[in-house]
Design an enzyme around this catalytic site. Structure first.
Site, PDB file in Angstrom:
ATOM      1  N   THR A 118       0.818  -1.213   0.000  1.00 14.99           N
ATOM      2  CA  THR A 118       0.000   0.000   0.000  1.00 14.99           C
ATOM      3  C   THR A 118       0.855   1.266   0.000  1.00 14.99           C
ATOM      4  O   THR A 118       1.985   1.263   0.529  1.00 14.99           O
ATOM      5  CB  THR A 118      -0.896  -0.002   1.265  1.00 14.99           C
ATOM      6  OG1 THR A 118      -1.440   1.291   1.455  1.00 14.99           O
ATOM      7  CG2 THR A 118      -0.110  -0.354   2.526  1.00 14.99           C
ATOM      8  N   TYR A 142      -1.602  -0.052  10.386  1.00 19.55           N
ATOM      9  CA  TYR A 142      -1.895  -0.701   9.097  1.00 19.55           C
ATOM     10  C   TYR A 142      -0.674  -0.607   8.173  1.00 19.55           C
ATOM     11  O   TYR A 142      -0.185  -1.625   7.665  1.00 19.55           O
ATOM     12  CB  TYR A 142      -3.122  -0.042   8.445  1.00 19.55           C
ATOM     13  CG  TYR A 142      -3.324  -0.468   7.004  1.00 19.55           C
ATOM     14  CD1 TYR A 142      -3.725  -1.762   6.698  1.00 19.55           C
ATOM     15  CD2 TYR A 142      -3.088   0.416   5.941  1.00 19.55           C
ATOM     16  CE1 TYR A 142      -3.899  -2.161   5.373  1.00 19.55           C
ATOM     17  CE2 TYR A 142      -3.257   0.028   4.625  1.00 19.55           C
ATOM     18  CZ  TYR A 142      -3.666  -1.262   4.347  1.00 19.55           C
ATOM     19  OH  TYR A 142      -3.814  -1.658   3.034  1.00 19.55           O
TER      20      TYR A 142
END
Ligand SMILES: NC(=O)c1ccc[n+]([C@@H]2O[C@H](COP(=O)([O-])OP(=O)(O)OC[C@H]3O[C@@H](n4cnc5c(N)ncnc54)[C@H](O)[C@@H]3O)[C@@H](O)[C@H]2O)c1
Length: 325
Positions: A118, A142
């Site tokens: 990501t 995350y």
């Protein structure tokens, strides 16, 4: 044709990639615990094996039985605010489970591993567009859980050169299958185009715009939205790349073009023909003003060419899918 294990293939991006693999003749087995994915998103001829990544015996037996040629690893937990209130869930599901999966891939001699990373690994970049060599400084659990997974992958490749990898760092993924067969069904999704579509359909009263005083052309944040079908195609190319014996590597996935939140809102209003209400609210902590990918490496190395890089096409496909749900 090669046989591929797709973890998280009942989820949003995994199901679109499964479709892309099957349309090119790959044999696909999806492994998913259906925590956020849906069995209906796994379209035949792909097969669904319901199971959790933490069930390593089950996963190992599946690998021994099926003799996979590659793994595409999408399964994970993806909600940034939740990662701040429940970090252990993220380090467990994203980092520990990925580490176990890599261990099994080495044990079963599965040569190709493609990982969903990501743009969150870059944190708050000072220079945009962001290249793969930009500083890595994730600002939430995350992003850190994903960056740690990247390190495990790279260290494993260094120790076991037969284990080759492509890490794809996605920017903002949006849109739905142009054929209308699947789309984003993830419950509690916080993605702007999905939330705007829900608002246009009357499922929400209004859409909140977080921060209108950023140093951008209209004061709202700029992001790089990539159509999920173009992203799915990047995975197929990455698999072909590894199977041709080409080097492992890390690649940004975006278009290199950004849109403000207000531009996205206007695109969804235009395609839905609904002038829904918005509310300007304060900035959220941790949102960089501008996040745009430099996708040159992916385009040059894999000859990846976007086919759906039109913001209204992306918004329309997402809206049409949302109206079907
Ligand atoms: N959606 C985005 O914009 C975006 C951006 C960057 C990176 N990613 C990454 O892409 C991947 C896929 O994201 P998505 O948007 O399709 O999310 P999603 O929630 O739709 O899909 C994740 C899938 O993994 C499954 N899953 C989760 N934990 C599992 C476990 N322990 N065992 C088995 N299955 C499990 C879920 O049931 C679901 O089907 C994730 O790794 C995410 O971090 C997504």
């Amino acid at each position: 044709m090669p046989k591929i294990l797709v973890t998280g293939g009942a989820g949003y991006i995994g199901s679109h990639t499964t479709l892309a693999l099957c349309s090119r003749g790959y044999e696909v087995v999806v492994y998913d615990n259906l925590s956020t994915g849906r069995a209906e998103a796994v379209l035949p001829p792909a097969r669904l094996e319901v199971g959790d990544l933490a069930e390593t015996h089950k996963l190992s037996a599946l690998m021994a039985r099926e003799q996979f040629d590659g793994i595409l690893h999408f399964a994970g937990s993806i909600v940034v605010p939740e990662s701040m209130t429940n970090p252990v869930k993220y380090y467990t599901n994203n980092t520990n489970n990925t580490t176990n999966l890599i261990g099994l891939a080495v044990k079963h001699k599965i040569p190709s591993f493609i990982f969903s990373s990501t743009a969150a690994v870059y944190g708050m970049p000072e220079i945009v567009p962001v290249t793969e060599t930009s500083p890595l400084d994730p600002i939430n659990p995350y992003g850190r859980s994903k960056l740690m997974s990247e390190w495990v992958i790279q260290d494993t490749h260094a120790a076991h050169p037969d284990f080759s990898y492509v890490i794809l760092r996605y920017f903002n993924v949006a849109g739905a299958d142009p054929g209308g067969r699947i789309g984003q069904s993830t419950p509690k999704a916080t993605h702007l185009i999905k939330v705007a579509s829900q608002t246009a359909l009357g499922r929400r009263d209004h859409l909140k715009i977080f921060g209108t005083d950023y140093p951008t052309k209209d004061g709202t944040c700029i992001r790089d939205y990539i159509h999920v079908t173009d992203l799915a195609n990047a995975h197929v190319l990455a698999l072909n790349h590894l199977q041709a014996g080409r080097p492992s590597g890390i690649f940004n996935c975006g278009y290199g073009q950004g849109y403000t939140v207000r531009e996205i809102v206007n695109a969804v209003k235009k395609v839905s023909k609904v002038d829904f209400a918005t509310q300007d609210v304060d900035r959220r902590p941790g949102d960089p003003a501008t996040l745009i990918a430099d996708p040159a490496k992916l385009m040059q190395t894999m000859q990846w060419q976007p086919e759906h890089d039109d913001i209204e096409e992306i918004a329309l496909s997402a809206y049409l899918w949302e109206s079907k749900l």
